[in-house]
Design a protein around this motif. Structure first.
Motif, PDB file in Angstrom:
ATOM      1  N   TYR A 157      16.995   8.169   3.650  1.00  0.00           N
ATOM      2  CA  TYR A 157      17.148   9.075   4.776  1.00  0.00           C
ATOM      3  C   TYR A 157      16.777  10.483   4.321  1.00  0.00           C
ATOM      4  O   TYR A 157      17.205  10.927   3.255  1.00  0.00           O
ATOM      5  CB  TYR A 157      18.607   9.067   5.259  1.00  0.00           C
TER       6      TYR A 157
ATOM      7  N   CYS B 282      16.657  14.492   5.709  1.00  0.00           N
ATOM      8  CA  CYS B 282      16.977  15.415   6.794  1.00  0.00           C
ATOM      9  C   CYS B 282      15.688  16.064   7.289  1.00  0.00           C
ATOM     10  O   CYS B 282      14.914  16.609   6.499  1.00  0.00           O
ATOM     11  CB  CYS B 282      17.948  16.487   6.326  1.00  0.00           C
TER      12      CYS B 282
ATOM     13  N   ASN C 241      15.338  12.457  10.698  1.00  0.00           N
ATOM     14  CA  ASN C 241      15.825  12.907  12.003  1.00  0.00           C
ATOM     15  C   ASN C 241      15.053  14.123  12.491  1.00  0.00           C
ATOM     16  O   ASN C 241      14.443  14.844  11.704  1.00  0.00           O
ATOM     17  CB  ASN C 241      17.309  13.267  11.921  1.00  0.00           C
TER      18      ASN C 241
ATOM     19  N   CYS D 298      23.335  13.337  11.555  1.00  0.00           N
ATOM     20  CA  CYS D 298      22.710  12.659  10.420  1.00  0.00           C
ATOM     21  C   CYS D 298      23.530  11.446   9.986  1.00  0.00           C
ATOM     22  O   CYS D 298      22.965  10.403   9.673  1.00  0.00           O
ATOM     23  CB  CYS D 298      22.498  13.637   9.265  1.00  0.00           C
TER      24      CYS D 298
ATOM     25  N   HIS E 288      26.185  20.744   4.581  1.00  0.00           N
ATOM     26  CA  HIS E 288      25.689  19.662   5.447  1.00  0.00           C
ATOM     27  C   HIS E 288      25.856  18.280   4.823  1.00  0.00           C
ATOM     28  O   HIS E 288      26.441  17.375   5.430  1.00  0.00           O
ATOM     29  CB  HIS E 288      24.224  19.937   5.805  1.00  0.00           C
TER      30      HIS E 288
ATOM     31  N   GLU F  61      28.276  15.158   5.752  1.00  0.00           N
ATOM     32  CA  GLU F  61      27.798  13.809   6.089  1.00  0.00           C
ATOM     33  C   GLU F  61      28.584  12.754   5.326  1.00  0.00           C
ATOM     34  O   GLU F  61      28.971  11.725   5.873  1.00  0.00           O
ATOM     35  CB  GLU F  61      26.309  13.666   5.728  1.00  0.00           C
TER      36      GLU F  61
END
Ligand SMILES: [Zn+2]
Length: 498
Positions: free
Chosen positions: A27, A29, A67, A211, A236, A240
């Motif tokens: 993943y 960001c 994302n 996220c 951030h 998460e």
């Protein structure tokens, strides 16, 4: 060959392999789409592209999710100022972002997830957090994460958060405080703001919950790798982890990769310092997309990159050397068999194999792009010398082409595709009233199309055959003024834009 990549969570180099034995689930960001991307943003996306391409080169299949944050404080504020719905406002920046990625030849992730299309998943996650006592609702209808419910908070950024004030809250999407606070999961609707009617009330998601929800939606509760710029590590990414692991009690992402910031001329890039550049700014100054790509990836991701215009020029020259060499390699005459040429065959085949192995080893060692470049350029030097001496033999070309193919599978700069990004940037400058920012050489070169150049070059050939050298010279001069260089060779005249 297995990649050893620095893991922020473990604090050491760890092997990066798909834990399910199939595809590496990662993943990254993505952008918040309220403006054009700057080169600091693109350094991160380019370094993730290096990672992607190297994994593919070593045969690792990928499931890469990115994302798009298309709702947040800034977007709502800016859209309202312009009297637009947020979808209308973000549309242009989403399009611009992908256009810029294309210009820089950044590969697309397998999944691109937009926040506004995943609101129900975020709401479900808030409900689950409430069920385990990690989320609470306040009077205005907003929901917050309770930091005291997650004692491991801070394990990624290694911050000492012992001074956490229980119940202190922060409701903005971004904050850079050393002291952590309960953060917003869901923001109650304010009059006139974009909002969604949901089981937890009318409102919109906080940035962090997006996220967590989308990563788990596409990659499962526990996955291989999470990446982003170093500025996202705290709060951030820490948030998460807290949101996800409070619900699943599983490690959210096993491996964390953070790309360092860049400096411009030794200083932090900022609009007030006058050293703030978007990709488009650089294209309009006449720099090629490939050179920008090369400059932004040539310093390894964990090192601070000091971006300078001399650095861009160096990248431009390096690419020119690669392209010129590639052309020479394709057109050079080789004799078959061994021991041809003045002094016999140079040991180029072994050199090419060694260069390729060194190149791969450097990338496998924490994606060291700087060390990876070096053996390829040494190989080019050696091959040029062998060609100059007539010691270039059959078999050399294939071995060198193989090494160049591995190089370009990651760097992707050899084939000249620079025309399109520049033309697109010029069209954009025209539409958005930025023609004053276009470099004069670029404007001159943009004033002549490929067809027009071809016609002039053909006319020059005819003039030369007629021995009308005055006209041939005149055409050469005219093209040079418009930034087009003619190169005569045995196969006829070739041209390129400066
Ligand atoms: Zn994120």
């Amino acid at each position: 060959m297995t990649l050893r990549l620095f893991n922020t969570l473990s604090g050491q180099l760890d092997e990066l392999v798909p834990s399910d034995g199939k595809a590496l689930r990662m993943y990254a960001c993505g952008p918040t789409v309220y403006d054009y991307g700057h080169i600091g943003n693109f350094r991160t996306f380019l370094q993730i592209d290096v990672l992607r391409r190297f994994l593919k080169l070593t045969g690792v299949p990928l499931r890469h999710v990115m994302n798009i944050t298309d709702v947040d404080d800034k977007i709502i504020r800016n859209a309202a100022e312009r009297g637009l719905a947020i979808g209308e406002y973000t549309k242009q920046y989403v399009a611009a972002f992908f256009e810029d990625l294309d210009s820089l030849r950044v590969e697309r992730p397998e999944v691109i997830a937009r926040a506004t299309e995943h609101i129900p998943r975020m709401v479900e996650l808030v409900e689950k957090l409430a069920a385990v006592g990690a989320a609470y609702k306040v009077d205005d209808g907003s929901w917050y994460f309770r930091l005291s419910a997650f004692p491991e908070y801070g394990k990624l950024s290694k911050k000492d958060l012992s001074g956490i004030e229980d119940g202190a809250r922060v409701d903005v999407d971004e904050y850079e405080k050393d002291s952590a606070r309960d953060f917003a999961l869901w923001k109650a609707a304010k009059p006139g703001e974009t909002s969604w009617e949901t089981p937890i009330g009318r409102g919109r998601p906080g940035w962090h919950i997006e996220c967590s929800a989308m990563a788990m939606e596409y990659l499962g509760e526990s996955f291989d790798l999470h990446t982003g710029g170093e500025d996202l590590m705290f709060p951030h990414h820490e948030n998460e982890i807290a949101q996800s692991e409070s619900v699943t009690h599983k490690t959210f992402a096993r491996h964390w990769m953070h790309v360092r910031f860049l400096l411009v001329d030794g200083r932090k890039m900022s609009k007030s310092e006058g050293n703030f550049y978007t990709l488009r700014d650089l294209l309009l100054k006449g720099y090629r997309a490939s050179a920008i790509r090369m400059a932004l990836i040539s310093v390894p991701y964990r090192h601070q990159l000091n971006f300078t215009f001399e650095g861009l020029t160096e990248a431009t020259n390096a690419i020119e050397r690669l392209r010129t060499f590639h052309q020479r390699l394709m057109s050079v005459t080789v004799s078959s068999g061994k021991n041809v040429g003045a002094g016999g065959c140079s040991p180029l085949q072994e050199l090419a194999e060694k260069a390729q192995a060194d190149y791969m080893a450097a990338l496998a060692n924490d994606l060291n792009t700087a060390e990876a470049r070096a053996p390829i350029f040494e190989l080019i030097r050696a091959a040029n010398t062998a060609m100059d001496r007539g010691e270039f033999c059959a078999g050399d070309r294939d071995a060198i082409l193989k090494a160049l193919a591995s190089f370009d599978a990651v760097f992707d700069v050899i084939e000249n595709r620079d025309g399109e990004p520049t033309q697109r940037a010029l069209a954009w400058a025209e539409q958005s009233g930025r023609m004053a920012d276009v470099a004069p050489e670029l404007r001159a070169s943009a004033s002549i199309s490929d067809d027009e150049i071809n016609a002039l070059v053909a006319e020059r050939d005819v003039a030369k055959k007629r021995r009308d050298f005055a006209r041939a010279d005149q055409i050469r001069k005219q093209l040079a003024e418009q930034g087009v260089i003619i190169e005569d060779s045995k196969e006829g005249a070739r041209w390129k834009r400066k």
